[in-house]
Design an enzyme around this catalytic site. Structure first.
Site, mmCIF file in Angstrom:
data_model
loop_
_atom_site.group_PDB
_atom_site.id
_atom_site.type_symbol
_atom_site.label_atom_id
_atom_site.label_comp_id
_atom_site.label_asym_id
_atom_site.label_seq_id
_atom_site.Cartn_x
_atom_site.Cartn_y
_atom_site.Cartn_z
ATOM 1 C CG HIS A 134 6.081 2.029 7.896
ATOM 2 N ND1 HIS A 134 6.729 0.835 8.142
ATOM 3 C CD2 HIS A 134 6.176 2.212 6.555
ATOM 4 C CE1 HIS A 134 7.203 0.335 7.012
ATOM 5 N NE2 HIS A 134 6.875 1.156 6.028
ATOM 6 C CG ASP A 141 9.529 -0.526 4.551
ATOM 7 O OD1 ASP A 141 8.416 -0.726 4.023
ATOM 8 O OD2 ASP A 141 9.927 0.592 4.894
ATOM 9 C CD GLU A 203 7.192 2.555 -0.626
ATOM 10 O OE1 GLU A 203 7.066 1.761 0.339
ATOM 11 O OE2 GLU A 203 7.134 3.793 -0.489
ATOM 12 C CG HIS A 206 5.218 -0.577 2.129
ATOM 13 N ND1 HIS A 206 5.419 0.519 2.942
ATOM 14 C CD2 HIS A 206 3.938 -0.966 2.361
ATOM 15 C CE1 HIS A 206 4.311 0.782 3.628
ATOM 16 N NE2 HIS A 206 3.391 -0.117 3.287
#
Length: 237
Positions: A134, A141, A203, A206
């Site tokens: 990130h 996300d 995830e 993500h």
């Protein structure tokens, strides 16, 4: 080091740009800002220019379907200070869930807690060879919302530290709810992958484009060595 962190980075110097908060649905107030994460004059809704363009394409892919659904941006760019803040916050939260005082746990218990945290959160590394995804402006996300702006049920909330967060967690579960949730996750993955993104293996929310995670996942699919084009970045970069 995580496997994707061995990928080489050839920083291309592309700028961060703000996402259109009218084009995409967003979570407001931003959950990390609300918790006190130190963004300063930076924004969790910044991404690299090519990532912004690809997100627009993903939105178009979704809107081409007769559902009336949109992408909802949860989080994108994170300065290293925010990454550190959220790692600490998640560790504290996980300890509380287990009835532990993080300040008083044994070294062994702390290590177990942090291993659980780092399954889902990247180390806030200042090393230019191992930036958190990130912090490159290349990771995002997100989830889905319906035509009324209501979140689509994805089976678990974003940032949940559990097996339910794995993208295919519900795949082999036979009851109707699990299959519906799995189809929702598949749809999100479909519109994002068609726009060039790769999904985090742990995830469902993500996705990234151009960072080490993206390059590593591409190499798994193609069998060819890939190089990341985005490393850690500052707002002026």
């Amino acid at each position: 080091m995580k496997p994707y962190q061995h990928v080489l980075i050839a920083e291309c110097g592309e700028s961060l740009v703000p996402l259109s908060l009218t084009e995409f649905a967003v979570v407001t107030p931003h959950p990390y800002v609300e918790r006190g994460a130190p963004y300063g004059d930076r924004s969790p809704y910044w991404v690299r220019q090519s990532v912004a363009t690809a997100l627009t394409q993903a939105q178009l892919n979704l809107q081409a379907m007769p559902l009336g659904w949109r992408l909802q941006i949860f989080d994108a760019y994170r300065p290293l200070a925010v990454q550190q803040f959220m790692v600490d916050h998640t560790a504290q939260e996980l300890a509380q869930q287990q009835g532990l005082d993080l300040a008083k746990v044994s070294d062994l218990a702390r290590q177990a807690l942090m291993e659980a945290v780092y399954q889902f959160w990247a180390l806030p590394s200042a090393d230019p060879k191992t930036p958190p995804p990130h912090s490159t402006g290349a990771a995002i996300d997100l989830t889905l919302v319906d035509s009324d702006g209501q979140p689509i049920d994805m089976g678990s909330p974003i940032d949940e530290v559990s097996a339910r967060s794995h993208p295919d967690h519900f795949h082999n579960q036979s009851h109707a709810y699990s299959q519906q949730v799995h189809q929702h996750r598949r749809l999100l993955r479909q519109v994002m992958s068609e726009a060039g993104f790769e999904q985090h293996p742990n995830e469902w929310w993500h996705f990234s484009l151009g960072d080490q995670m993206w390059a590593w996942r591409r190499a798994q699919v193609t069998g060819q060595t890939a190089i990341a084009r985005y490393g850690n970045i500052t707002p002026a970069g």
